[in-house]
Design a protein around this motif. Structure first.
Motif, short mmCIF file in Angstrom:
data_model
loop_
_atom_site.label_atom_id
_atom_site.label_comp_id
_atom_site.label_asym_id
_atom_site.label_seq_id
_atom_site.Cartn_x
_atom_site.Cartn_y
_atom_site.Cartn_z
N LEU A 1 0.85 -1.19 0.00
CA LEU A 1 0.00 0.00 0.00
C LEU A 1 0.89 1.25 0.00
O LEU A 1 2.01 1.19 -0.49
N GLU A 2 0.40 2.34 0.55
CA GLU A 2 1.15 3.60 0.51
C GLU A 2 2.28 3.63 1.56
O GLU A 2 2.21 2.91 2.56
N PRO A 3 3.28 4.48 1.34
CA PRO A 3 4.33 4.62 2.36
C PRO A 3 3.77 5.20 3.67
O PRO A 3 2.73 5.87 3.65
N VAL A 4 4.44 4.92 4.76
CA VAL A 4 4.13 5.57 6.04
C VAL A 4 4.53 7.03 5.88
O VAL A 4 5.63 7.32 5.41
N GLU B 1 7.69 10.80 12.14
CA GLU B 1 8.38 11.79 12.97
C GLU B 1 7.69 11.94 14.33
O GLU B 1 8.34 12.12 15.34
N SER B 2 6.37 11.83 14.31
CA SER B 2 5.60 12.03 15.54
C SER B 2 5.88 10.91 16.56
O SER B 2 5.57 11.04 17.74
N LEU B 3 6.48 9.81 16.09
CA LEU B 3 6.78 8.68 16.99
C LEU B 3 8.15 8.81 17.63
O LEU B 3 8.45 8.12 18.59
N LYS B 4 8.97 9.72 17.08
CA LYS B 4 10.37 9.82 17.51
C LYS B 4 10.51 9.97 19.02
O LYS B 4 11.33 9.33 19.65
N GLU B 5 9.64 10.81 19.56
CA GLU B 5 9.72 11.13 20.98
C GLU B 5 9.62 9.86 21.83
O GLU B 5 10.28 9.73 22.84
#
Lengths: 174, 174
Positions: free
Chosen positions: A154-157, A163-167
């Motif tokens: 399917l589509e890329p993440v 980026e929002s998961l980096k934390e």
């Protein structure tokens, strides 16, 4: 004599440093030993040239699936930050995480931070993605039944979502 | 003064030995590090109480097989000399050898000496056995389709047959 005493002093200094140096060398060797991964059991394989991921991923097909013996068994090794696009396994998949920290997310559910030693079972037909955390390499052995159909890509993440998961990823052993 | 000079001598001796001792400690730590196995990635699991083997074998079912996701994925860890009875997998089996040296033999064929890093594919319906070498622990991850039927257990491997293999097992990396 000054020359000699200087040499003596240097030798004494070297002697004093020798245990420290030796210990440091031992420590480096130890760390290398501890850093051993399944990559040292099974070769890392080939760098993937597929267009279904971002970042570098190495693949080693340990056993191909076919009509006689269904599941494919493969090792995947990710650079930090590498991630697969969203996808579906018509026959499901089990991931045995053998190294590092990564993300696993099914559509509509919160992301899971997964670590070396975790086992993930992804049911047939479920839209999901997985990848390395931004600050950690990541590796697993994937067991994937093949006779119910090939992986549907399917589509890329989105970078924004990733980026929002980096934390979260900096928290060890969550 | 004699006491002092003796103490000085002891200190000098200790100084001379310190790098060696430190190196030895480093080496032990290194060997411990290198000895790391998948057992440190996935727990060794429970000691098998089944009657289908001789010697100690630990099992960790990493993912059970069922009608939704067929293959069972399990880790098995053998003491040196432990071996399964002859048996048949109706759906076949793939073994990823993760530690040590062992034997794998299909009925009517010569025994194979297998090592960490080897991948064995056993076709459905083939009579075979596998086990640790007499002088080496042995571990693998087994991928076993379950929906074509349960494992069929046959007779134990005769001690005479196993003993006759001993001579071969001491050769490293055959």
């Amino acid at each position: 004599m000054k020359q000699l005493s200087s040499t003596k002093g240097e030798i004494a200094g070297m002697r004093a440093k020798l245990p420290i140096t030796t210990f440091a060398v031992g420590l480096v060797l130890l760390v290398q030993g501890r850093a051993q991964t399944t990559e040292q059991i099974f070769p890392k394989g080939d760098l993937s040239a597929a267009k279904n991921h971002t970042g570098k991923i190495w693949l080693n097909e340990l056993s191909e699936g076919d009509s006689t013996f269904d599941p494919s068994v493969a090792m995947a090794t990710y650079d930090a930050g590498a991630k697969l696009d969203w996808h579906i396994h018509p026959g499901g998949q089990v991931l045995l995480i053998t190294e590092g920290t990564g993300y696993y997310q099914e559509r509509g559910k919160p992301v899971r931070i997964v670590h070396k030693g975790d086992v993930i079972k992804c049911a047939p037909g479920v839209e999901h993605w997985h990848g390395a955390a931004p600050n950690s390499g990541f590796a697993y052995i994937a067991v994937t039944p093949t006779q119910k159909g090939k992986t549907i890509w399917l589509e890329p993440v989105s970078e924004k979502d990733y980026e929002s998961l980096k934390e979260r990823s900096v928290r060890p052993n969550e």
